[in-house]
Motif scaffolding. Structure first.
Motif, PDB file in Angstrom:
ATOM      1  N   LEU A   1      38.094 -26.171  67.187  1.00 33.07           N
ATOM      2  CA  LEU A   1      37.517 -25.556  68.380  1.00 33.07           C
ATOM      3  C   LEU A   1      38.353 -25.914  69.602  1.00 33.07           C
ATOM      4  CD1 LEU A   1      34.931 -23.863  69.005  1.00 33.07           C
ATOM      5  CD2 LEU A   1      33.855 -25.994  69.727  1.00 33.07           C
ATOM      6  N   PRO A   2      38.809 -24.912  70.378  1.00 31.09           N
ATOM      7  CA  PRO A   2      39.661 -25.202  71.543  1.00 31.09           C
ATOM      8  C   PRO A   2      38.904 -25.773  72.728  1.00 31.09           C
ATOM      9  CG  PRO A   2      39.215 -22.861  71.430  1.00 31.09           C
ATOM     10  CD  PRO A   2      38.626 -23.467  70.181  1.00 31.09           C
ATOM     11  N   LEU A   3      37.580 -25.613  72.744  1.00 27.61           N
ATOM     12  CA  LEU A   3      36.778 -26.085  73.875  1.00 27.61           C
ATOM     13  C   LEU A   3      36.695 -27.606  73.855  1.00 27.61           C
ATOM     14  CD1 LEU A   3      34.799 -25.348  76.244  1.00 27.61           C
ATOM     15  CD2 LEU A   3      32.972 -25.542  74.575  1.00 27.61           C
ATOM     16  N   GLN A   4      37.127 -28.220  74.926  1.00 29.89           N
ATOM     17  CA  GLN A   4      37.027 -29.668  75.046  1.00 29.89           C
ATOM     18  C   GLN A   4      35.630 -30.009  75.549  1.00 29.89           C
ATOM     19  OE1 GLN A   4      39.912 -31.502  77.612  1.00 29.89           O
ATOM     20  NE2 GLN A   4      38.979 -33.520  77.491  1.00 29.89           N
ATOM     21  N   LEU A   5      34.899 -30.798  74.771  1.00 29.32           N
ATOM     22  CA  LEU A   5      33.538 -31.168  75.152  1.00 29.32           C
ATOM     23  C   LEU A   5      33.568 -32.518  75.849  1.00 29.32           C
ATOM     24  CD1 LEU A   5      30.531 -30.325  74.907  1.00 29.32           C
ATOM     25  CD2 LEU A   5      30.415 -31.780  72.888  1.00 29.32           C
ATOM     26  N   LYS A   6      33.223 -32.524  77.112  1.00 30.17           N
ATOM     27  CA  LYS A   6      33.194 -33.774  77.860  1.00 30.17           C
ATOM     28  C   LYS A   6      31.876 -34.494  77.566  1.00 30.17           C
ATOM     29  CE  LYS A   6      36.207 -32.304  81.653  1.00 30.17           C
ATOM     30  NZ  LYS A   6      37.105 -33.448  81.766  1.00 30.17           N
ATOM     31  N   SER A   7      31.974 -35.678  77.028  1.00 30.22           N
ATOM     32  CA  SER A   7      30.779 -36.401  76.578  1.00 30.22           C
ATOM     33  C   SER A   7      30.111 -37.194  77.692  1.00 30.22           C
ATOM     34  CB  SER A   7      31.154 -37.354  75.429  1.00 30.22           C
ATOM     35  OG  SER A   7      32.140 -38.278  75.860  1.00 30.22           O
ATOM     36  N   ASP A   8      30.746 -37.274  78.860  1.00 29.54           N
ATOM     37  CA  ASP A   8      30.203 -38.104  79.939  1.00 29.54           C
ATOM     38  C   ASP A   8      29.702 -37.276  81.112  1.00 29.54           C
ATOM     39  OD1 ASP A   8      32.651 -37.169  80.721  1.00 29.54           O
ATOM     40  OD2 ASP A   8      33.339 -39.058  81.609  1.00 29.54           O
ATOM     41  N   ALA A   9      29.282 -36.021  80.849  1.00 27.89           N
ATOM     42  CA  ALA A   9      28.887 -35.121  81.932  1.00 27.89           C
ATOM     43  C   ALA A   9      27.722 -35.682  82.744  1.00 27.89           C
ATOM     44  CB  ALA A   9      28.534 -33.746  81.375  1.00 27.89           C
ATOM     45  N   THR A  10      26.722 -36.215  82.074  1.00 33.31           N
ATOM     46  CA  THR A  10      25.547 -36.737  82.781  1.00 33.31           C
ATOM     47  C   THR A  10      25.931 -37.886  83.698  1.00 33.31           C
ATOM     48  OG1 THR A  10      24.107 -36.102  80.945  1.00 33.31           O
ATOM     49  CG2 THR A  10      23.248 -37.712  82.502  1.00 33.31           C
ATOM     50  N   GLN A  11      26.692 -38.837  83.155  1.00 29.65           N
ATOM     51  CA  GLN A  11      27.101 -40.002  83.938  1.00 29.65           C
ATOM     52  C   GLN A  11      27.980 -39.592  85.120  1.00 29.65           C
ATOM     53  OE1 GLN A  11      29.071 -43.012  81.639  1.00 29.65           O
ATOM     54  NE2 GLN A  11      29.598 -44.259  83.415  1.00 29.65           N
ATOM     55  N   THR A  12      28.909 -38.667  84.878  1.00 29.10           N
ATOM     56  CA  THR A  12      29.795 -38.202  85.944  1.00 29.10           C
ATOM     57  C   THR A  12      29.003 -37.528  87.053  1.00 29.10           C
ATOM     58  OG1 THR A  12      31.600 -37.853  84.374  1.00 29.10           O
ATOM     59  CG2 THR A  12      31.751 -36.708  86.488  1.00 29.10           C
ATOM     60  N   LEU A  13      28.047 -36.672  86.673  1.00 26.76           N
ATOM     61  CA  LEU A  13      27.232 -35.956  87.657  1.00 26.76           C
ATOM     62  C   LEU A  13      26.450 -36.926  88.530  1.00 26.76           C
ATOM     63  CD1 LEU A  13      26.311 -33.121  88.599  1.00 26.76           C
ATOM     64  CD2 LEU A  13      24.483 -33.258  86.896  1.00 26.76           C
ATOM     65  N   VAL A  14      25.816 -37.908  87.918  1.00 27.83           N
ATOM     66  CA  VAL A  14      25.018 -38.887  88.663  1.00 27.83           C
ATOM     67  C   VAL A  14      25.900 -39.707  89.602  1.00 27.83           C
ATOM     68  CG1 VAL A  14      23.592 -40.955  88.452  1.00 27.83           C
ATOM     69  CG2 VAL A  14      23.204 -39.025  86.917  1.00 27.83           C
ATOM     70  N   GLU A  15      27.036 -40.171  89.099  1.00 27.20           N
ATOM     71  CA  GLU A  15      27.919 -41.017  89.918  1.00 27.20           C
ATOM     72  C   GLU A  15      28.496 -40.250  91.103  1.00 27.20           C
ATOM     73  OE1 GLU A  15      30.843 -42.655  87.309  1.00 27.20           O
ATOM     74  OE2 GLU A  15      29.467 -44.143  86.453  1.00 27.20           O
ATOM     75  N   LYS A  16      28.899 -39.000  90.875  1.00 27.65           N
ATOM     76  CA  LYS A  16      29.476 -38.209  91.954  1.00 27.65           C
ATOM     77  C   LYS A  16      28.464 -37.944  93.061  1.00 27.65           C
ATOM     78  CE  LYS A  16      33.638 -37.480  90.299  1.00 27.65           C
ATOM     79  NZ  LYS A  16      34.866 -37.911  91.019  1.00 27.65           N
ATOM     80  N   ILE A  17      27.204 -37.763  92.670  1.00 27.48           N
ATOM     81  CA  ILE A  17      26.154 -37.492  93.666  1.00 27.48           C
ATOM     82  C   ILE A  17      25.793 -38.767  94.425  1.00 27.48           C
ATOM     83  CG2 ILE A  17      23.728 -36.856  93.936  1.00 27.48           C
ATOM     84  CD1 ILE A  17      24.164 -34.914  91.557  1.00 27.48           C
ATOM     85  N   LEU A  18      25.597 -39.864  93.690  1.00 32.66           N
ATOM     86  CA  LEU A  18      25.168 -41.109  94.338  1.00 32.66           C
ATOM     87  C   LEU A  18      26.238 -41.711  95.234  1.00 32.66           C
ATOM     88  CD1 LEU A  18      23.134 -42.910  91.521  1.00 32.66           C
ATOM     89  CD2 LEU A  18      22.297 -41.502  93.399  1.00 32.66           C
ATOM     90  N   HIS A  19      27.514 -41.445  94.922  1.00 32.37           N
ATOM     91  CA  HIS A  19      28.598 -42.037  95.696  1.00 32.37           C
ATOM     92  C   HIS A  19      29.259 -41.039  96.644  1.00 32.37           C
ATOM     93  CE1 HIS A  19      28.402 -44.791  92.087  1.00 32.37           C
ATOM     94  NE2 HIS A  19      28.310 -45.644  93.090  1.00 32.37           N
ATOM     95  N   PHE A  20      28.543 -39.978  96.940  1.00 32.15           N
ATOM     96  CA  PHE A  20      29.080 -38.970  97.862  1.00 32.15           C
ATOM     97  C   PHE A  20      29.111 -39.525  99.284  1.00 32.15           C
ATOM     98  CE2 PHE A  20      28.414 -35.431 100.825  1.00 32.15           C
ATOM     99  CZ  PHE A  20      29.533 -34.669 100.534  1.00 32.15           C
TER     100      PHE A  20
END
Length: 346
Positions: free
Chosen positions: A327-346
């Protein structure tokens, strides 16, 4: 759950079907998690003019007024949107009130509401790399799509299933699908001769599909004990066990299902919702077919085609499953953690 100091207020539909006061999936989820919920009765603009759509148009200004009241009362420090017509008035007033808006685009084809929300947002996160081009590059990031941890659990569900034959999980999404249910009910004699069917019907009172499924279960109980398991809904405690035991899935192709099945490497026969926003479900289903990890059935076609597709799919399920390796689609396994960190550290 890792940030107990944060208070969350969820804004959404309290009723999935207003006419019969059926509680929405998101409202029930908030009750279970003890998350504050504010109801928003926003309207939407549609291309078809009907009595229902006319009433929807009248709700548009009311939804914007209601969203402003909610924001003034709750006074949030951050606003997170996952798109759609419900989120648009909240994002608009947050922008006016100078509150930071963060939005996550889950689909392959962003709709008009989500593009507008992107304009009001400080940061835009997308599930698909190909969607980056739809939004301004300076504030858009590809992070993947959050996947529920519960789908990876393998706890046996609290109901008996005949495991002497392959198990298929048929689902119409959180509300169920009357169209899919109609096909399944008619095909049950053929399906149960070869499969155990876990069937999530939904519980829309207008159609009475769940009640009908219970009657059919009684009818087939003697000939096919524990081969037909109809459920109005499948709880988060049980969904992982159902996924794990199913040979493949038959159902709608929303973004969350799309990413969950890829994470689990579970092939599917998709029946995309014909009127999904901007054809997003068709795009997801076509992706599965093009990469040989699924097939697509148009719900308007004769159900004999669906039966033939399911049987052929079972015969070749190993090939479909193995195709996940390329499958060519790269599945990012840390989406939840990344989303939370980007919002909290904005």
């Amino acid at each position: 759950k890792n940030h107990a100091e944060i208070d969350i207020v969820f804004v959404g539909r309290k009723y999935a079907i207003e006419s019969e006061r059926t509680l929405s999936y998101e409202f029930k989820g908030c009750l279970e998690r003890k998350v504050s919920f504010r109801e928003l009765q926003a309207g939407r603009l549609t291309r078809l003019i009907t009595k229902s759509s006319a009433l929807n148009i009248l709700r548009v200004p009311y939804g914007f007024f209601q969203a402003l009241i909610i924001l003034l009362q709750e006074n949030p420090s951050h606003v997170i949107s996952f798109g759609g017509y419900i989120a648009l008035p909240v994002a608009f007033w947050s922008w006016i009130l100078q509150k930071p808006v963060f939005t996550h685009e889950q689909t392959m084809k962003p709709g008009s509401a989500n593009k507008l929300i992107g304009f009001f947002s400080q940061r835009i996160f997308v599930a698909f790399e190909s969607v980056l081009s739809y939004f301004p590059a300076h504030k858009t990031q590809w992070i993947g799509n959050p996947v529920r941890e519960v789908v990876f659990t393998q706890t046996p569900p609290p109901f008996e299933m005949d495991t002497s034959v392959p198990i298929i999980y048929i689902t119409g999404g959180s509300l169920g699908s009357h169209s899919i249910n109609q096909h399944v009910f008619a095909l049950l004699p053929d399906l149960l001769s070869s499969f155990t069917v876990v069937h999530q019907t939904g519980d829309v009172k207008e159609y009475g599909d769940f009640e009908r499924s219970i009657k059919l279960k009684r009818e087939f109980k003697k000939k096919y004990p524990n081969r037909y398991i109809p459920l109005a809904h499948i709880s988060e405690d049980d969904i992982g066990g159902v996924y794990h035991r199913a040979e493949f899935v038959v159902g709608r192709s929303g973004a969350n299902t799309f990413f969950e099945l890829i994470a689990l490497q579970k092939p599917a026969v998709f029946i995309p919702l014909p009127w999904s926003a901007n054809g997003e479900q068709k795009a997801h289903a076509d992706f599965f077919k093009e990469h040989h990890i699924g097939e697509v059935f148009n719900q308007k076609n004769d159900r004999s085609i669906l039966l033939a597709t399911i049987k052929r799919f079972h015969e070749n399920v190993t090939r479909y499953t193995n195709s996940f390796r390329s499958l060519p689609l790269q599945l990012k396994s840390d989406a939840t953690q990344t989303l939370v960190e980007k919002i909290l550290h904005f």
